[in-house]
Design a protein around this motif. Sequence first.
Motif, PDB file in Angstrom:
ATOM      1  N   GLY A   1       1.752 -11.837  -6.353  1.00 27.57           N
ATOM      2  CA  GLY A   1       2.057 -11.021  -5.177  1.00 27.57           C
ATOM      3  C   GLY A   1       1.035  -9.941  -4.895  1.00 27.57           C
ATOM      4  N   HIS A   2      -0.214 -10.183  -5.285  1.00 31.74           N
ATOM      5  CA  HIS A   2      -1.266  -9.191  -5.044  1.00 31.74           C
ATOM      6  C   HIS A   2      -2.131  -9.531  -3.833  1.00 31.74           C
ATOM      7  CE1 HIS A   2      -0.245  -7.024  -8.673  1.00 31.74           C
ATOM      8  NE2 HIS A   2      -0.280  -8.145  -9.358  1.00 31.74           N
ATOM      9  N   GLY A   3      -1.709 -10.547  -3.071  1.00 30.41           N
ATOM     10  CA  GLY A   3      -2.359 -10.827  -1.800  1.00 30.41           C
ATOM     11  C   GLY A   3      -3.599 -11.695  -1.865  1.00 30.41           C
ATOM     12  N   TYR A   4      -3.821 -12.381  -2.994  1.00 30.57           N
ATOM     13  CA  TYR A   4      -5.029 -13.199  -3.132  1.00 30.57           C
ATOM     14  C   TYR A   4      -4.665 -14.683  -3.103  1.00 30.57           C
ATOM     15  CZ  TYR A   4      -6.788  -8.748  -4.873  1.00 30.57           C
ATOM     16  OH  TYR A   4      -7.115  -7.425  -5.002  1.00 30.57           O
ATOM     17  N   ASP A   5      -5.410 -15.444  -2.309  1.00 29.99           N
ATOM     18  CA  ASP A   5      -5.219 -16.886  -2.245  1.00 29.99           C
ATOM     19  C   ASP A   5      -6.197 -17.640  -3.130  1.00 29.99           C
ATOM     20  OD1 ASP A   5      -3.216 -16.554  -0.351  1.00 29.99           O
ATOM     21  OD2 ASP A   5      -4.625 -16.639   1.325  1.00 29.99           O
TER      22      ASP A   5
ATOM     23  N   THR B   1       3.892  -7.321 -10.494  1.00 27.68           N
ATOM     24  CA  THR B   1       4.089  -8.315  -9.436  1.00 27.68           C
ATOM     25  C   THR B   1       4.832  -7.717  -8.256  1.00 27.68           C
ATOM     26  OG1 THR B   1       4.016 -10.240 -10.893  1.00 27.68           O
ATOM     27  CG2 THR B   1       5.343 -10.449  -8.891  1.00 27.68           C
ATOM     28  N   ASP B   2       4.327  -8.002  -7.052  1.00 29.13           N
ATOM     29  CA  ASP B   2       4.958  -7.555  -5.812  1.00 29.13           C
ATOM     30  C   ASP B   2       5.620  -8.765  -5.165  1.00 29.13           C
ATOM     31  OD1 ASP B   2       5.710  -6.634  -3.326  1.00 29.13           O
ATOM     32  OD2 ASP B   2       3.844  -5.546  -2.939  1.00 29.13           O
TER      33      ASP B   2
ATOM     34  N   SER C   1       7.454  -9.056  -2.654  1.00 31.91           N
ATOM     35  CA  SER C   1       7.444  -9.087  -1.189  1.00 31.91           C
ATOM     36  C   SER C   1       6.185  -9.732  -0.629  1.00 31.91           C
ATOM     37  CB  SER C   1       7.577  -7.660  -0.637  1.00 31.91           C
ATOM     38  OG  SER C   1       6.409  -6.894  -0.901  1.00 31.91           O
ATOM     39  N   LYS C   2       5.158  -9.882  -1.466  1.00 30.74           N
ATOM     40  CA  LYS C   2       3.890 -10.440  -0.995  1.00 30.74           C
ATOM     41  C   LYS C   2       3.598 -11.831  -1.538  1.00 30.74           C
ATOM     42  CE  LYS C   2       1.700  -5.921  -0.306  1.00 30.74           C
ATOM     43  NZ  LYS C   2       0.596  -5.019  -0.721  1.00 30.74           N
ATOM     44  N   MET C   3       4.577 -12.433  -2.199  1.00 31.77           N
ATOM     45  CA  MET C   3       4.373 -13.787  -2.710  1.00 31.77           C
ATOM     46  C   MET C   3       4.522 -14.790  -1.576  1.00 31.77           C
ATOM     47  SD  MET C   3       6.134 -13.855  -6.482  1.00 31.77           S
ATOM     48  CE  MET C   3       5.591 -15.547  -6.742  1.00 31.77           C
ATOM     49  N   ARG C   4       3.524 -15.668  -1.421  1.00 35.21           N
ATOM     50  CA  ARG C   4       3.555 -16.664  -0.356  1.00 35.21           C
ATOM     51  C   ARG C   4       4.548 -17.771  -0.667  1.00 35.21           C
ATOM     52  NH1 ARG C   4      -1.977 -19.109   0.920  1.00 35.21           N
ATOM     53  NH2 ARG C   4      -0.770 -19.927   2.672  1.00 35.21           N
TER      54      ARG C   4
ATOM     55  N   ASN D   1       1.346 -21.079  -6.799  1.00 39.42           N
ATOM     56  CA  ASN D   1       0.710 -19.767  -6.629  1.00 39.42           C
ATOM     57  C   ASN D   1      -0.579 -19.622  -7.431  1.00 39.42           C
ATOM     58  OD1 ASN D   1       2.686 -18.048  -4.944  1.00 39.42           O
ATOM     59  ND2 ASN D   1       4.033 -18.964  -6.486  1.00 39.42           N
TER      60      ASN D   1
END
Length: 353
Positions: free
Chosen positions: A132-136, A148-149, A151-154, A297
């Motif tokens: 959840g750190h915004g990296y793909d 871990t965030d 709210s930001k997990m794809r 992920n």
Amino acid sequence: MDRILVTGASGFVARHLIGELLRAGYLVRGTVRTRSRLQSIQAATVALAPGREDRLEIVEADLLDDAGWASAMADVQAVMHVATVIVAEEPRDPSTVIRPAVEGTERILRFAHAEGIRRVVMTSSIATVGYGHGYDSGVRTYTEADFTDLSKMRHPWAYCIGKTRAEQAAWAFASGKGMELTTIHPGAILGPASDPQTSISLGLVSGLLDGSTPAMPRIGFAISDVRDVAAMHLAALRDPESIGQRYLCTGPYTRFDQVAAILRRAYPDYPVTLKTVPDWLMRLVALMNGPVRQIINDIGNEKHFDGAKGERLLGRPYFTVEEAILSAAESLIRLGLVHRPNSARPRQPEPAE
């Protein structure tokens, strides 16, 4: 002698931890949801702490039920909360994994506090650190400072959600009630199985050895040896400076195909594949849930977890990745969990160039 409560006593880590505690001179009370695995726990205890079986007591207590927890906590000086639900495939109903993680943790801490127990060491995971750190894509290193965030997990992942919420709940409860909490964060846990009731994580090794894994995803992971994970729980219990701290218990980043290569060198007659699956196909298959959904992920992301702080707590070097893999393989074969081909003959790993 102090009595230590270990939750989820039938689990892979818990059985090794019970062995560590018994060898260190503690009394141990282990909890299980049902007594159906009692024989397996006893077999593990004989293997890991021979001659100390009389210092282990097993009681029934369910993470989702108050019954049994008050008596389980009686005359206990510290709690090792290890119990968790791990499934091989992403469940259709995520609550089957999330509820035991979160409600179970809250229940255990509540009953421990009611009994006057302040010291708790909890098994968490790298799942609560590196997502959840915004990296793909890309290469990054995570430490205990990362959280871990969700709210930001794809791509939602029940185990990650449950572990993260459980740890958040534990820190909030400990802070509000003055409890002394430490969390331990392993990666993919390998190492020797003590008895035939083994962990889902060892399926990584058995699937390669028996050929049931026809091809591998092009990902890697931090491997942890179960012996290090168990020993770090004991080290945290004994070190007051660990109170209020998180500790990664992780070795170096290791690709799936590197695991396969180690096994092929040591077991040349076993049908270990070196085939890989392209990332685009893994993403397509992940849409149908199944095991791939749990690693989606990580595709395209090379995640390193800095285990130096945990190694300092442990007071010795970690077992190497190769030791973790090969000890798992040896035990799976010895216990009859992977059938030996007629021509199979294990050999010592080749020295690194």
